[in-house]
Design a protein around this motif. Structure first.
Motif, PDB file in Angstrom:
ATOM      1  N   PRO A  39       0.905  -1.321   0.106  1.00 10.50           N
ATOM      2  CA  PRO A  39      -0.333  -0.130  -0.069  1.00 10.50           C
ATOM      3  C   PRO A  39       0.793   1.290   0.050  1.00 10.50           C
ATOM      4  N   HIS A  40       2.103   1.115   0.333  1.00 10.63           N
ATOM      5  CA  HIS A  40       2.986   2.459   0.415  1.00 10.63           C
ATOM      6  C   HIS A  40       4.025   2.599  -0.845  1.00 10.63           C
ATOM      7  N   LEU A  41       3.617   1.660  -1.685  1.00 13.22           N
ATOM      8  CA  LEU A  41       4.473   1.746  -3.139  1.00 13.22           C
ATOM      9  C   LEU A  41       3.770   2.847  -3.931  1.00 13.22           C
ATOM     10  N   THR A  42       4.595   3.454  -4.696  1.00  8.79           N
ATOM     11  CA  THR A  42       4.020   4.461  -5.534  1.00  8.79           C
ATOM     12  C   THR A  42       3.077   3.895  -6.714  1.00  8.79           C
ATOM     13  N   ALA A  43       1.902   4.636  -7.051  1.00  6.18           N
ATOM     14  CA  ALA A  43       0.965   4.068  -7.852  1.00  6.18           C
ATOM     15  C   ALA A  43       1.566   4.138  -9.154  1.00  6.18           C
ATOM     16  N   ASP A  44       2.542   4.700  -9.716  1.00  2.00           N
ATOM     17  CA  ASP A  44       3.161   4.483 -10.985  1.00  2.00           C
ATOM     18  C   ASP A  44       4.515   3.889 -10.721  1.00  2.00           C
ATOM     19  N   PRO A  45       4.923   2.808 -11.398  1.00  2.00           N
ATOM     20  CA  PRO A  45       6.233   2.496 -11.106  1.00  2.00           C
ATOM     21  C   PRO A  45       7.358   3.499 -11.627  1.00  2.00           C
ATOM     22  N   ILE A  46       8.606   3.296 -10.755  1.00  2.00           N
ATOM     23  CA  ILE A  46       9.432   4.196 -11.079  1.00  2.00           C
ATOM     24  C   ILE A  46      10.385   3.856 -12.377  1.00  2.00           C
ATOM     25  N   GLU A  47      10.689   4.753 -13.111  1.00  3.33           N
ATOM     26  CA  GLU A  47      11.451   4.914 -14.462  1.00  3.33           C
ATOM     27  C   GLU A  47      12.858   4.958 -14.100  1.00  3.33           C
ATOM     28  N   THR A  48      13.699   4.199 -14.454  1.00  2.00           N
ATOM     29  CA  THR A  48      15.127   4.392 -14.562  1.00  2.00           C
ATOM     30  C   THR A  48      15.681   4.220 -15.592  1.00  2.00           C
ATOM     31  N   LYS A  49      16.962   4.837 -15.743  1.00  2.00           N
ATOM     32  CA  LYS A  49      17.714   4.815 -17.041  1.00  2.00           C
ATOM     33  C   LYS A  49      18.420   3.592 -17.118  1.00  2.00           C
ATOM     34  N   LEU A  71      11.461  -4.053  -4.450  1.00  2.16           N
ATOM     35  CA  LEU A  71      12.281  -3.254  -5.313  1.00  2.16           C
ATOM     36  C   LEU A  71      11.652  -3.536  -6.630  1.00  2.16           C
ATOM     37  N   GLU A  72      11.598  -4.778  -6.956  1.00  3.77           N
ATOM     38  CA  GLU A  72      10.966  -5.316  -8.397  1.00  3.77           C
ATOM     39  C   GLU A  72       9.691  -4.743  -8.521  1.00  3.77           C
ATOM     40  N   LEU A  73       8.785  -4.594  -7.635  1.00  2.00           N
ATOM     41  CA  LEU A  73       7.440  -4.188  -7.805  1.00  2.00           C
ATOM     42  C   LEU A  73       7.448  -2.704  -7.976  1.00  2.00           C
ATOM     43  N   SER A  74       8.381  -1.971  -7.368  1.00  2.00           N
ATOM     44  CA  SER A  74       8.470  -0.488  -7.465  1.00  2.00           C
ATOM     45  C   SER A  74       8.974   0.072  -8.845  1.00  2.00           C
ATOM     46  N   LEU A  75       9.886  -0.541  -9.482  1.00  2.00           N
ATOM     47  CA  LEU A  75      10.361  -0.207 -10.450  1.00  2.00           C
ATOM     48  C   LEU A  75       9.561  -0.662 -12.021  1.00  2.00           C
ATOM     49  N   SER A  76       9.725   0.042 -13.010  1.00  2.00           N
ATOM     50  CA  SER A  76       8.969  -0.312 -14.213  1.00  2.00           C
ATOM     51  C   SER A  76       9.301  -1.862 -14.628  1.00  2.00           C
ATOM     52  N   CYS A  77       8.284  -2.195 -15.528  1.00  2.00           N
ATOM     53  CA  CYS A  77       8.589  -3.719 -15.907  1.00  2.00           C
ATOM     54  C   CYS A  77       9.643  -4.000 -16.537  1.00  2.00           C
ATOM     55  N   GLY A  78      10.296  -4.864 -16.213  1.00  2.00           N
ATOM     56  CA  GLY A  78      11.825  -5.260 -17.084  1.00  2.00           C
ATOM     57  C   GLY A  78      12.985  -4.387 -16.516  1.00  2.00           C
ATOM     58  N   GLN A  79      12.720  -3.371 -15.553  1.00  2.00           N
ATOM     59  CA  GLN A  79      14.000  -2.593 -15.223  1.00  2.00           C
ATOM     60  C   GLN A  79      14.635  -3.368 -13.977  1.00  2.00           C
ATOM     61  N   CYS A  80      14.066  -4.333 -13.356  1.00  2.00           N
ATOM     62  CA  CYS A  80      14.692  -5.137 -12.289  1.00  2.00           C
ATOM     63  C   CYS A  80      14.660  -6.578 -12.417  1.00  2.00           C
ATOM     64  N   LEU A  81      15.907  -7.148 -12.304  1.00  2.00           N
ATOM     65  CA  LEU A  81      16.239  -8.461 -12.470  1.00  2.00           C
ATOM     66  C   LEU A  81      16.681  -8.948 -11.342  1.00  2.00           C
ATOM     67  N   VAL A  82      16.019 -10.279 -10.778  1.00  2.00           N
ATOM     68  CA  VAL A  82      16.509 -10.889  -9.821  1.00  2.00           C
ATOM     69  C   VAL A  82      17.084 -12.127  -9.923  1.00  2.00           C
ATOM     70  N   ILE A  83      18.314 -12.528  -9.716  1.00  2.00           N
ATOM     71  CA  ILE A  83      19.086 -13.696 -10.159  1.00  2.00           C
ATOM     72  C   ILE A  83      19.167 -14.430  -8.897  1.00  2.00           C
ATOM     73  N   LYS A  84      18.749 -15.564  -8.623  1.00  2.00           N
ATOM     74  CA  LYS A  84      19.091 -16.334  -7.542  1.00  2.00           C
ATOM     75  C   LYS A  84      20.118 -17.408  -7.707  1.00  2.00           C
TER      76      LYS A  84
END
Length: 84
Positions: A39-49, A71-84
């Motif tokens: 509920p505290h995340l921004t309504a629009d995902p954050i765009e990063t360069k 972090l993955e939910l906060s950034l625009s789609c495809g801008q955060c990759l989590v590798i396990k």
């Protein structure tokens, strides 16, 4: 001493066979609902360069903090990759 053992055995016999109640988890981030950050995340995902890549140890995923997922939910789609 014998009374102590009988008391302990009786207490063990009184333990409910039901599974303990687990807290409800957020379907989006996986954190327990009372401490969910969604509920505290921004309504629009954050765009990063730049694209953010997180190398996550498998044991870290088991912890309930779920910071990589947030972090993955906060950034625009495809801008955060989590590798396990």
């Amino acid at each position: 001493m014998c009374d102590d053992i009988e008391t302990v055995l009786q207490e063990l016999a009184d333990i409910s066979p039901e599974l303990p109640h687990k807290r409800q988890l957020c379907l989006k981030c996986g954190r327990p609902v009372p401490v969910c950050w969604c509920p505290h995340l921004t309504a629009d995902p954050i765009e990063t360069k730049n694209r953010v890549i997180i190398l996550q140890h498998p044991n870290e995923e088991k912890r309930c903090l779920r910071t990589a997922k947030i972090l993955e939910l906060s950034l625009s789609c495809g801008q955060c990759l989590v590798i396990k």
